[in-house]
Design a protein around this motif. Structure first.
Motif, PDB file in Angstrom:
ATOM      1  N   ASP A 127       0.457  -7.334   3.383  1.00 48.76           N
ATOM      2  CA  ASP A 127       0.331  -6.474   2.214  1.00 48.76           C
ATOM      3  C   ASP A 127      -1.084  -6.392   1.661  1.00 48.76           C
ATOM      4  O   ASP A 127      -1.405  -5.457   0.939  1.00 48.76           O
ATOM      5  CB  ASP A 127       1.269  -6.963   1.106  1.00 48.76           C
ATOM      6  N   THR A 128      -1.915  -7.390   1.952  1.00 45.92           N
ATOM      7  CA  THR A 128      -3.263  -7.404   1.389  1.00 45.92           C
ATOM      8  C   THR A 128      -4.269  -7.807   2.458  1.00 45.92           C
ATOM      9  O   THR A 128      -3.902  -8.213   3.562  1.00 45.92           O
ATOM     10  CB  THR A 128      -3.369  -8.391   0.213  1.00 45.92           C
TER      11      THR A 128
ATOM     12  N   THR B 214       2.233   1.717  -3.659  1.00 43.80           N
ATOM     13  CA  THR B 214       1.248   2.173  -4.653  1.00 43.80           C
ATOM     14  C   THR B 214       0.852   3.625  -4.412  1.00 43.80           C
ATOM     15  O   THR B 214       0.645   4.383  -5.371  1.00 43.80           O
ATOM     16  CB  THR B 214      -0.002   1.277  -4.637  1.00 43.80           C
ATOM     17  N   LYS B 215       0.756   4.029  -3.153  1.00 48.01           N
ATOM     18  CA  LYS B 215       0.457   5.445  -2.863  1.00 48.01           C
ATOM     19  C   LYS B 215       1.591   6.347  -3.330  1.00 48.01           C
ATOM     20  O   LYS B 215       1.357   7.434  -3.867  1.00 48.01           O
ATOM     21  CB  LYS B 215       0.206   5.626  -1.368  1.00 48.01           C
TER      22      LYS B 215
ATOM     23  N   GLU C 209      -3.617   2.968  -6.407  1.00 49.21           N
ATOM     24  CA  GLU C 209      -3.651   2.572  -5.000  1.00 49.21           C
ATOM     25  C   GLU C 209      -5.030   2.065  -4.598  1.00 49.21           C
ATOM     26  O   GLU C 209      -5.189   1.401  -3.568  1.00 49.21           O
ATOM     27  CB  GLU C 209      -3.231   3.747  -4.099  1.00 49.21           C
ATOM     28  N   SER C 210      -6.050   2.356  -5.418  1.00 50.87           N
ATOM     29  CA  SER C 210      -7.417   1.928  -5.095  1.00 50.87           C
ATOM     30  C   SER C 210      -7.908   0.813  -6.006  1.00 50.87           C
ATOM     31  O   SER C 210      -9.113   0.571  -6.100  1.00 50.87           O
ATOM     32  CB  SER C 210      -8.372   3.127  -5.192  1.00 50.87           C
TER      33      SER C 210
ATOM     34  N   THR D 177      -7.335  -1.932   0.619  1.00 53.19           N
ATOM     35  CA  THR D 177      -6.036  -1.884   1.279  1.00 53.19           C
ATOM     36  C   THR D 177      -5.883  -3.054   2.249  1.00 53.19           C
ATOM     37  O   THR D 177      -6.832  -3.782   2.530  1.00 53.19           O
ATOM     38  CB  THR D 177      -5.871  -0.559   2.037  1.00 53.19           C
TER      39      THR D 177
ATOM     40  N   ASP E 209       0.826  -1.213   0.000  1.00 51.32           N
ATOM     41  CA  ASP E 209       0.000   0.000   0.000  1.00 51.32           C
ATOM     42  C   ASP E 209       0.856   1.257   0.000  1.00 51.32           C
ATOM     43  O   ASP E 209       0.520   2.248  -0.667  1.00 51.32           O
ATOM     44  CB  ASP E 209      -0.923   0.008   1.219  1.00 51.32           C
TER      45      ASP E 209
END
Length: 897
Positions: free
Chosen positions: A726-727, A668-669, A682-683, A687, A665
């Motif tokens: 991470d997920t 990606t941000k 990021e979306s 998240t 996350d």
């Protein structure tokens, strides 16, 4: 919208559907076999019987087959009427008359549509006690098993294979009550989409042979949502593993991308994940120290990464995240795109056209709805197989739409539509260097050199708009072809123009853009579809970087000492002498990759990178759609995501911004902040802190069993499952048991629906969008009001040159892609190296079929057996791209013989 009454409850349903579709879209359970949302209805199995009534006063009613009855206002039916239920129960009894009692050993057991429907109808005991009818099974190649005795004659297999996918070598053979689905004789199924039979078949007639080789029950698979790595189309897949090895790839429905199907390379080319050639542990060559632990390697690298002396080479098969971290680590001035020169030039041009032009990139489902198609320089079946399948549907829909309008046939009534269409073809025109499998569908198929293809394309654009450049010196045949194509495109409402990397020609791509832009200027809603070589070619170009050849200059002339190569074999990008020269002059060669390859042999530091099955990340497909893939399992040893290795290296070298990052996350941000073109990635999925009812999404179904069996000889206690930071997915069966977000659905299951057919429970309507929308986000949207300068440089016509041949690239679905060839079945289908000539050229150079033709290219001596093909342009020679030991460039070039 019509209102229908089902068991005295009123429902509003969508017009143009049949009753079975309507019932399933409403979430009602109605058994069926022969119907499929992509194939339509033929009424073969008689399993979806319902009672239909004339009006409220009618108490008797009549039985009808729901898949063959259109919805209409005030229609009254009953699913639960005793006669309908009894008919369905008896009907499945008849279908099961000769079906073997082999659920316990059948590969489909526990994930079988036949099992689900049998239970749903209440059929429990067999009434038939005599000898069952039996058949001999056939060898169908390396991908599929055949067990004909399980067949219930639903006809799905031949309807998909022949009618939908255009296969020629599978058919139905019948004599009185003996019906056989197979080939005329044993042999490998020729279609590139044959693997879909394993999912199309509602029972176990066609099953996945690669799964059988390392079989496990479907409910004991750990699965995750993923994206196919086999080409640039970005088909959605579900990857499933057991005990640390990938066992199966199945289709993951995406209503905008691949729909219900996959090509065979995407479905079966996964064995590189399990390969014995995997890099499993960090490796140091020529360095003292511990070579089994990652930290000493990072410490070694820290001491050798001198500021300004480190360069990074990215990869079109690595995730956006990995390429971004590498670029930030070495600096933008020292980051190089790991693309061959031709690929870079072509992909960057295509990206520019899509970003700056007014014409929208076509998704595969949009392509399937086109009413006219022009293909320039592409053999789609080999360069972008699923796009070829979309084109097949587009060509069929033209005459079908006309028949539907003229004689009022519902579009879902498949047999009637096909009978009305007969051999009718939609407006498809193909210009390519040799024949393709789509030629049989085309109104016009022409074979010529890439420059001549571009000239005809420019000629079409000029006929559509006199603002486009005029092509001088065109032959009368060329003028006639251009005029015919222009007229067909001008009469269309949603034409599709296809081009890409297959021709190796920038001129062809520019011609395609001109045609699409000319149509748009005429107020026609045109679409462009570009093919790209690899799964993240567009994503890498969007990130930006220098040409790969410039990396050679920086090492040779500017004193760079260390090169970090990300998931890339440079011997596939550079000719062998250049690659050797470059790597030998680097003081330190650091490679992050999955497999030992030619570049790995030259590297002195190897870091084991996770494959798509062992990583989380983002890929951008040919239309600019960003999609997320998820880790299926945690690998043994030191294998981890490339971006995680690079973050650890950044932390070890004191990189302030990257050193603070740890999870996906955060990465990606950071990408979204740094690169506006990636805004929104990021979306793409929830998240890591996302929870439903306080729970994560399980990768394992709630039926999962036998966790300790493989480890019982080590420890009878179950090991603690790994944690995913991470997920929002868990590596266990514990978690939320309802429907997860569409972007991260790891498997399809619903009460009473254990097979892949349960996908209808995840859709807004059958064959429509998934709940919450289809996964992915388009990062490229056209400005339809934007006026762009068109391309004016028309190439000169190609004419055969005495003593020379024009080498043109030829691609193969099995063999041209780097990783899938590590699958035994794909390797079996791969052609041997060859050179293809027109018979007149073969006579000119005094060779016959099978003889060796000798030639030099960039200092490399070739001796290749000749294949004769008279559909090839005279004066050209076709060379297969990507095969082992083939070093020929991927762009047309003249060679002296």
């Amino acid at each position: 919208m019509p209102t229908i009454h089902i068991d005295n409850i009123a429902y509003e349903v969508k017009d143009g559907k049949n009753l079975l579709e309507a019932c399933l879209s409403l979430g009602l359970d109605l058994p069926y076999f022969c119907w499929h949302p992509a194939l339509g209805s033929v009424g073969a199995c008689r399993q979806c019987a319902v009672k239909m009534f004339k009006d409220e006063e009618d108490k008797k009613g009549k039985l009808v087959m729901a898949c063959m009855e259109p919805v209409k206002d005030n229609l009254r039916i009953s699913l639960n009427d005793s006669d309908a239920k009894s008919f369905r129960e008896h009907n499945i009894g008849w279908l099961m008359t000769n079906h073997p009692h082999d659920c316990a050993v059948c590969d489909e057991g526990g994930s079988c549509h036949l099992q689900d429907m049998t239970v749903m109808t209440g059929h429990s005991y067999r009434d038939y006690h005599f000898t069952k009818r039996t058949y001999n099974n056939q060898y169908l190649g390396p991908f599929l098993n055949h067990e004909m005795n399980r067949c219930i004659q639903c006809y799905r297999c031949v309807r998909f294979y022949k009618d939908f996918a255009g296969g020629k070598d599978l058919d139905v053979f019948a004599a009185h009550n003996h019906v056989y689905f197979g080939r005329q004789q044993d042999g490998t199924l020729e279609s590139e989409f044959s693997g879909n039979l394993a999912e199309i078949c509602p029972t176990g007639v066609f099953t996945d042979k690669t799964l059988k080789q390392h079989y496990t029950r479907k409910w004991d698979l750990t699965s995750a949502a993923s994206v196919c790595q086999g080409c640039g189309l970005g088909c959605n897949i579900m990857a499933s593993e057991r005990y640390g090895t990938i066992r199966q790839i199945t289709n993951r429905y995406n209503g905008a991308v691949n729909g219900y199907f996959l090509c065979d390379r995407g479905r079966y080319g996964y064995e590189f994940v399990n390969s014995k050639e995997r890099i499993r542990e960090p490796l140091l060559r020529h360095y003292p120290g511990d070579n089994t632990n990652g930290m000493p390697i990072l410490q070694q690298l820290r001491s050798r990464m001198k500021p300004g002396k480190v360069i990074g080479i990215g990869s079109p098969r690595a995730s956006v995240e990995s390429n971004y971290i590498l670029k930030e680590l070495v600096g933008a001035d020292h980051f190089y795109l790991g693309l061959a020169a031709t690929d870079h030039d072509l992909v960057s041009l295509m990206l520019k056209i899509l970003q700056e032009g007014p014409v929208r990139a076509a998704s595969m489902q949009a392509a399937a709805a086109a009413d006219a198609v022009l293909i320039l320089g592409e053999d789609l079946t080999n360069t972008a197989p699923m796009l070829a399948l979309s084109v097949r549907q587009a060509v069929r829909r033209g005459p079908a739409a006309e028949a539907i309008n003229n004689i009022h046939i519902p579009s879902w009534q498949d047999a009637a539509v096909r009978e009305a269409v007969q051999e009718g073809k939609g407006p498809l025109y193909i210009l390519n260097v040799q024949e393709t499998k789509l030629d049989e569908l085309a109104k016009g198929a022409y074979h010529t050199a890439p420059d001549n293809i571009a000239r005809i394309g420019f000629g079409v654009s000029h006929l559509l708009s006199d603002r486009m450049p005029e092509v001088t010196g065109m032959s009368e045949q060329g003028k006639a072809i251009a005029a015919e194509i222009a007229a067909a495109l001008k009469g269309a409402k949603n034409p599709l123009i296809v081009a890409g990397y297959g021709s190796g020609s920038e001129a062809v791509i520019k011609a395609a853009a001109n045609v699409a832009w000319a149509l748009q200027q005429q107020g026609i809603d045109a679409m462009l579809a570009f093919t790209v070589p690899e799964c993240n070619s567009i994503g890498l170009e969007m990130l930006g970087g220098h040409r790969l050849e410039s990396a050679v200059d920086e090492v040779m002339n500017e004193g760079a000492e260390t090169v970090i190569i990300l998931e890339n074999d440079l011997y596939r990008r550079l000719d062998q002498p250049t690659a050797n020269h470059f790597l030998e002059h680097c003081k330190d060669v650091v490679l992050l990759d999955h497999l030992f390859n030619a570049t790995a042999e030259k590297a002195n530091i190897l870091l084991p990178a996770g494959t798509f099955a062992e990583s989380d990340g983002t890929l951008v497909n040919n239309e600019g759609r960003a999609q997320r893939f998820f880790q299926v399992f945690t690998p043994a040893g030191a294998v981890q995501e490339s971006w995680r290795w690079l973050l650890q290296l950044a932390a070890a070298t004191g990189h302030e911004a990257l050193g603070r990052m740890e999870h996906l996350d955060e990465v990606t941000k950071a990408i979204s902040r740094s690169y506006p073109v990636f805004a929104g990635i990021e979306s793409l999925s929830p998240t890591a802190d996302f929870r439903i009812a306080g729970q994560k999404i399980p990768r394992e179904p709630h039926r999962y069993s036998g966790r300790t069996a493989m480890l019982a000889d080590i420890n009878v206690s179950e090991p603690k499952p790994p944690e995913d930071g991470d997920t929002a997915l868990s590596f266990t069966m514990e978690g939320y048991r309802g429907e997860p977000p569409a972007s991260m659905t790891p498997f399809y299951w619903s009460p009473g629906w254990n097979s892949v057919q349960s996908v209808n429970k995840y859709q807004v309507e059958t064959g429509g969008e998934l709940h919450g929308g289809n996964p992915g986000k388009r990062l490229i949207e056209p400005d339809v009001n934007k006026s762009v300068p068109f391309y004016t440089q028309v190439p000169e016509p190609f004419l055969p040159l005495p003593g020379h041949l024009l080498l043109v690239p030829l691609y193969h679905i099995f063999g041209s892609e780097e990783l899938s060839i590590h699958t035994a079945g794909v390797a079996e289908r791969m052609p041997a190296p060859y050179i293809m000539l027109h018979s007149e050229d073969a006579q000119r150079f005094q060779v016959t079929a099978g003889n060796l033709l000798y030639f030099m290219d960039k200092g490399h001596q070739y001796a290749l057996p000749v294949i004769i093909n008279d559909t090839l342009q005279k004066g050209a020679a076709g060379i297969p791209v990507g095969l082992p030991d083939m070093q020929v460039a991927e762009a047309p070039q003249l060679i002296k013989i």
